[in-house]
Design a protein around this motif. Structure first.
Motif, PDB file in Angstrom:
ATOM      1  N   ASP A 110      -6.899  11.777   2.380  1.00  0.00           N
ATOM      2  CA  ASP A 110      -5.908  10.830   1.959  1.00  0.00           C
ATOM      3  C   ASP A 110      -4.405  11.213   2.315  1.00  0.00           C
ATOM      4  N   TYR A 111      -3.686  10.274   2.438  1.00  0.00           N
ATOM      5  CA  TYR A 111      -2.329  10.712   2.743  1.00  0.00           C
ATOM      6  C   TYR A 111      -1.476   9.542   2.048  1.00  0.00           C
ATOM      7  N   LEU A 112      -0.239   9.888   1.889  1.00  0.00           N
ATOM      8  CA  LEU A 112       1.044   8.916   1.408  1.00  0.00           C
ATOM      9  C   LEU A 112       1.464   8.217   2.364  1.00  0.00           C
ATOM     10  N   ALA A 113       1.955   7.003   2.202  1.00  0.00           N
ATOM     11  CA  ALA A 113       2.758   6.444   3.083  1.00  0.00           C
ATOM     12  C   ALA A 113       3.720   5.149   2.294  1.00  0.00           C
ATOM     13  N   PRO A 114       4.721   5.722   1.444  1.00  0.00           N
ATOM     14  CA  PRO A 114       5.304   4.755   1.048  1.00  0.00           C
ATOM     15  C   PRO A 114       6.142   3.876   1.892  1.00  0.00           C
ATOM     16  N   ALA A 115       6.156   2.478   1.548  1.00  0.00           N
ATOM     17  CA  ALA A 115       6.982   1.437   2.517  1.00  0.00           C
ATOM     18  C   ALA A 115       8.499   1.796   2.432  1.00  0.00           C
ATOM     19  N   VAL A 116       9.227   2.456   1.630  1.00  0.00           N
ATOM     20  CA  VAL A 116      10.262   2.483   1.647  1.00  0.00           C
ATOM     21  C   VAL A 116      11.067   3.741   1.917  1.00  0.00           C
ATOM     22  N   ASP A 117      10.126   4.715   2.369  1.00  0.00           N
ATOM     23  CA  ASP A 117      10.556   6.055   2.921  1.00  0.00           C
ATOM     24  C   ASP A 117       9.308   6.283   3.924  1.00  0.00           C
ATOM     25  N   SER A 118       9.448   5.515   5.072  1.00  0.00           N
ATOM     26  CA  SER A 118       8.469   5.604   6.138  1.00  0.00           C
ATOM     27  C   SER A 118       8.749   6.663   7.158  1.00  0.00           C
TER      28      SER A 118
ATOM     29  N   ALA B 157       0.639  -1.337  -0.103  1.00  0.00           N
ATOM     30  CA  ALA B 157       0.000  -0.060   0.025  1.00  0.00           C
ATOM     31  C   ALA B 157       0.742   1.260   0.104  1.00  0.00           C
ATOM     32  N   GLN B 158       0.301   2.406  -0.943  1.00  0.00           N
ATOM     33  CA  GLN B 158       1.217   3.512  -0.896  1.00  0.00           C
ATOM     34  C   GLN B 158       0.535   4.762  -0.497  1.00  0.00           C
ATOM     35  N   GLU B 159      -0.875   4.690  -0.769  1.00  0.00           N
ATOM     36  CA  GLU B 159      -1.577   5.849  -0.358  1.00  0.00           C
ATOM     37  C   GLU B 159      -3.059   5.351   0.446  1.00  0.00           C
ATOM     38  N   PHE B 160      -3.354   6.039   1.207  1.00  0.00           N
ATOM     39  CA  PHE B 160      -4.385   5.479   2.155  1.00  0.00           C
ATOM     40  C   PHE B 160      -5.446   6.478   2.160  1.00  0.00           C
ATOM     41  N   SER B 161      -6.588   6.264   2.598  1.00  0.00           N
ATOM     42  CA  SER B 161      -7.777   7.162   2.905  1.00  0.00           C
ATOM     43  C   SER B 161      -8.058   7.014   4.322  1.00  0.00           C
ATOM     44  N   LEU B 162      -7.898   8.028   5.085  1.00  0.00           N
ATOM     45  CA  LEU B 162      -8.482   7.733   6.521  1.00  0.00           C
ATOM     46  C   LEU B 162      -9.702   8.420   6.657  1.00  0.00           C
ATOM     47  N   ARG B 163     -10.564   7.598   7.234  1.00  0.00           N
ATOM     48  CA  ARG B 163     -12.024   7.949   7.464  1.00  0.00           C
ATOM     49  C   ARG B 163     -12.121   8.083   8.796  1.00  0.00           C
ATOM     50  N   TYR B 164     -13.115   9.024   9.234  1.00  0.00           N
ATOM     51  CA  TYR B 164     -13.550   9.036  10.749  1.00  0.00           C
ATOM     52  C   TYR B 164     -14.837   9.406  10.637  1.00  0.00           C
TER      53      TYR B 164
END
Length: 171
Positions: free
Chosen positions: A125-133, A93-100
Motif C-alpha cells: 500500500d502507498y499514499l498518493a495525495p492528489a494535492v501533494d504529488s 484517490a488518496q491511498e492505493f494498493s499495488l498488487r503484483y
C-alpha cells in the motif's frame, strides 16, 4: 554496565528459545543442469532477476538459444494492478494498493515437473495525495522495484523447496 550485559544475554536467550533461525542460502541441486528463464516479454526485468538469482544459487546458466536439454523456469504471466483503497472528500484517490501477480512453472531438462504451474501475489500500500504529488511517482517506481525483487526471491524459494528431496515420513 552489568545491566546492559544482562539485557543482551537475556535477549540472546529469548531469540534462541523462540525458534527463530536465519534463512539458509538457496542451494539448488546439481542434477538440475543448465537452467533458462523464459518470459513472454523478452525484456522482462523479473526474468533478469530470476536468472541472476539462479546463478547466485548455484544453477548453471543455459547457453543462449538452447531449447533442449535444459531446465526451464517459465514465467507464464505477470500482472500489475493499482487499486484505490481510500478517497478524499472530493472523491480523489488518496491511498492505493499495488498488487503484483505472477504465474510460473519449472521443468527439468527431461520434461519432469519441478514446480507445477502456480501463482504468487504480492501487495504493498502507498499514499498518493492528489494535492501533494511531488515525488509520488518515484515512490511507486521504488515499490515496483522492491516488489519485483521480492517476487524473484519468492519464486526462487519455491523452486528451492520443490527441488529438494522429500524428507522421510515420521513413524
Amino acid at each position: 554496565m552489568t545491566r546492559r550485559l544482562a539485557a543482551i544475554v537475556f535477549v540472546a536467550a529469548l531469540l534462541t528459545g523462540c525458534g527463530f533461525h536465519l534463512r539458509n542460502a538457496l542451494n539448488l541441486p546439481e542434477n538440475l543442469g543448465p537452467v533458462r528463464v523464459v518470459a513472454g516479454d523478452p525484456y522482462s526485468a523479473l526474468a533478469d532477476n530470476l536468472a541472476e538469482g539462479l546463478q547466485t544459487a548455484g544453477a548453471q546458466a543455459a547457453p543462449a538459444g538452447a531449447e533442449t536439454g535444459v531446465a526451464t523456469l517459465r514465467i507464464v504471466s505477470e500482472q500489475w494492478v493499482d487499486t484505490p483503497i481510500s478517497h478524499d472528500q472530493f472523491g480523489r484517490a488518496q491511498e492505493f494498493s499495488l498488487r503484483y501477480a505472477v504465474i510460473f512453472s519449472m521443468q527439468r531438462a527431461d520434461g519432469s515437473v519441478v514446480v507445477p504451474q502456480q501463482a504468487v501475489e504480492l501487495a504493498r500500500d502507498y499514499l498518493a495525495p492528489a494535492v501533494d504529488s511531488i515525488g509520488k511517482a518515484s515512490e511507486r517506481e521504488l515499490l515496483v522495484r522492491e516488489l519485483r525483487r521480492d517476487m524473484a526471491a519468492a519464486i526462487l524459494r519455491r523452486v528451492d523447496a520443490a527441488s529438494k528431496p522429500a524428507a522421510p515420513a515420521a513413524q
